[in-house]
Design a protein around this motif. Structure first.
Motif, PDB file in Angstrom:
ATOM      1  N   UNK A 196       0.860  -1.178   0.000  1.00  0.00           N
ATOM      2  CA  UNK A 196       0.000   0.000   0.000  1.00  0.00           C
ATOM      3  C   UNK A 196       0.897   1.229   0.000  1.00  0.00           C
ATOM      4  N   UNK A 197       0.846   1.999  -1.080  1.00  0.00           N
ATOM      5  CA  UNK A 197       1.665   3.198  -1.197  1.00  0.00           C
ATOM      6  C   UNK A 197       2.670   3.069  -2.324  1.00  0.00           C
ATOM      7  N   UNK A 198       2.791   4.119  -3.128  1.00  0.00           N
ATOM      8  CA  UNK A 198       3.707   4.091  -4.267  1.00  0.00           C
ATOM      9  C   UNK A 198       4.410   5.431  -4.409  1.00  0.00           C
ATOM     10  N   UNK A 199       4.827   6.007  -3.274  1.00  0.00           N
ATOM     11  CA  UNK A 199       5.478   7.307  -3.281  1.00  0.00           C
ATOM     12  C   UNK A 199       6.982   7.208  -3.451  1.00  0.00           C
ATOM     13  N   UNK A 200       7.696   8.275  -3.047  1.00  0.00           N
ATOM     14  CA  UNK A 200       9.133   8.361  -3.251  1.00  0.00           C
ATOM     15  C   UNK A 200       9.888   7.281  -2.481  1.00  0.00           C
ATOM     16  N   UNK A 205      -1.263  -1.093  -4.199  1.00  0.00           N
ATOM     17  CA  UNK A 205      -2.395  -0.158  -4.158  1.00  0.00           C
ATOM     18  C   UNK A 205      -1.901   1.247  -3.847  1.00  0.00           C
ATOM     19  N   UNK A 206      -2.488   2.227  -4.498  1.00  0.00           N
ATOM     20  CA  UNK A 206      -2.205   3.637  -4.229  1.00  0.00           C
ATOM     21  C   UNK A 206      -3.398   4.449  -4.691  1.00  0.00           C
ATOM     22  N   UNK A 207      -3.470   5.692  -4.214  1.00  0.00           N
ATOM     23  CA  UNK A 207      -4.631   6.526  -4.521  1.00  0.00           C
ATOM     24  C   UNK A 207      -4.709   6.927  -5.981  1.00  0.00           C
ATOM     25  N   UNK A 208      -3.558   7.126  -6.608  1.00  0.00           N
ATOM     26  CA  UNK A 208      -3.534   7.608  -7.991  1.00  0.00           C
ATOM     27  C   UNK A 208      -3.300   6.455  -8.953  1.00  0.00           C
ATOM     28  N   UNK A 209      -4.231   6.235  -9.844  1.00  0.00           N
ATOM     29  CA  UNK A 209      -4.146   5.106 -10.754  1.00  0.00           C
ATOM     30  C   UNK A 209      -2.926   5.128 -11.642  1.00  0.00           C
ATOM     31  N   UNK A 210      -2.590   6.298 -12.200  1.00  0.00           N
ATOM     32  CA  UNK A 210      -1.443   6.400 -13.101  1.00  0.00           C
ATOM     33  C   UNK A 210      -0.145   6.067 -12.355  1.00  0.00           C
ATOM     34  N   UNK A 211      -0.041   6.595 -11.142  1.00  0.00           N
ATOM     35  CA  UNK A 211       1.165   6.347 -10.347  1.00  0.00           C
ATOM     36  C   UNK A 211       1.310   4.875  -9.989  1.00  0.00           C
ATOM     37  N   UNK A 212       0.225   4.248  -9.560  1.00  0.00           N
ATOM     38  CA  UNK A 212       0.322   2.858  -9.120  1.00  0.00           C
ATOM     39  C   UNK A 212       0.569   1.935 -10.310  1.00  0.00           C
ATOM     40  N   UNK A 213       0.035   2.257 -11.478  1.00  0.00           N
ATOM     41  CA  UNK A 213       0.306   1.445 -12.666  1.00  0.00           C
ATOM     42  C   UNK A 213       1.781   1.502 -13.033  1.00  0.00           C
ATOM     43  N   UNK A 214       2.346   2.716 -12.955  1.00  0.00           N
ATOM     44  CA  UNK A 214       3.760   2.880 -13.283  1.00  0.00           C
ATOM     45  C   UNK A 214       4.634   2.087 -12.318  1.00  0.00           C
TER      46      UNK A 214
END
Length: 333
Positions: free
Chosen positions: A7-11, A33-42
């Protein structure tokens, strides 16, 4: 392999923990899982996860996820960790465990409830990685022969945060004591083999100063520790130095690249391999192996509670300008 849901896909996830996890052959990267779809897909594609989602509940409902790794911002750590424990999942939660007493009580109740039916239950690890550094373990082994309380001194050339950083937000980040100084409270606990009972802290410039502060910890076994946390230093100076003294011996860890121990005039040295190794991969390896073996968790839960309460006491000490006991100070809600 142990199935992992993140859970989380930040820095921090992208730059530190997921690269460390990627090299573990005993881990199956199941979902992220992350709040932003584009970020979590990347991030999911970059690190080879089988699926990505914007709903953390999907990971909790997935029977192939054994371990939930919480890498979100600080104010949500306790909530996500509690939900994962309630779902019967093992948990790795990045520090801090909680940003206030209510959150700490909540995660404590969830942890104890997960063990209500037996002596065993889901393992929980907080990301206090420095105690898993090869150099910290090397120094700890040499301290084992000292039969008296020691003195520990940690100097942290942390640098300043960008203006408006979420870490400094009292709700979202909890501030640098709760969010970052906690690392060194845990390291002191590890090196002294004891828990803090009283603390004192003072900030440079007092209330209108920056994030620089000096903290003193009195440990239950008589050991004493100082943490000098500096925001206004030069970044070319080493980031972290840890010193220990006692029993006719002295030792130091220099930026988690090298270490030295001297006793009775005999000097021992140890150098790390390549860049600073602060124990990120080692902590994950330890947790995963214990899950596979059905062994107890590497660090007792009471130590995590103690570290967290000590950071709360340090915050109180800044306000009161007096020493503070390491304890809950509000009645249960």
């Amino acid at each position: 392999a142990v199935g992992v849901g993140v859970i989380g896909a930040g820095l921090f996830a992208n730059g530190t923990l997921l690269p460390a996890m990627k090299g573990l052959k005993t881990v199956s990267r199941r979902g992220i899982a992350a709040r932003t779809g584009l970020q979590v897909r990347h991030t999911g594609k970059k690190f080879g996860f089988q699926y990505c989602t914007t709903e953390p509940q999907d990971l909790l409902d997935d029977p192939d996820v054994d371990l939930v790794t919480v890498l979100t911002r600080h104010d949500s750590h306790a909530q996500h960790a509690s939900q994962a424990l309630n779902a019967g999942k093992h948990v790795f939660v990045e520090k801090p465990l909680a940003v206030d007493e209510d959150q700490l009580r909540s995660i404590s109740k969830a942890y104890l409830r997960s063990r209500s039916d037996s002596d065993t239950g889901p393992l929980l690890m907080v990301g206090f990685n420095r105690r898993f550094s090869p150099l910290a373990r090397w120094l700890k082994e040499r301290l084992a022969g000292i039969g008296e309380p020691i003195v520990v001194n940690c100097v942290v050339n942390a640098g300043s945060l960008p203006s408006g950083s979420w870490v400094d937000d009292p709700i979202e980040g909890g501030g640098r004591i709760i969010g970052e100084v906690c690392h060194f409270v845990d390291l002191v606990q590890y090196l002294t083999s004891s828990l803090p009972v009283r603390v004192f802290a003072e900030r440079i410039g007092r209330d209108d100063g920056d994030d620089s502060l000096v903290a003193t910890l009195t440990m239950a076994n008589g050991a004493i520790a100082g943490i000098t946390y500096v925001a206004g230093g030069d970044r070319r100076y080493p980031r972290e130095r840890v010193e220990v003294f006692g029993g006719g011996a002295a030792g130091a860890i220099e930026n988690f690249r090298s270490a030295v121990f001297i006793r009775s005039g005999k000097r021992q040295g140890r150098r790390g391999r390549g860049s600073a190794d602060r124990g990120h991969r080692a902590e994950l390896q330890e947790l995963v192996q214990r899950i596979r073996d059905g062994a107890p968790q590497p660090v007792d839960f009471d130590e995590y509670v103690s570290t967290t309460l000590a950071t709360f006491a340090l915050e109180r000490s800044l306000r009161s300008r007096a020493s503070e006991l390491v304890e809950f100070v509000t009645s249960p809600g």
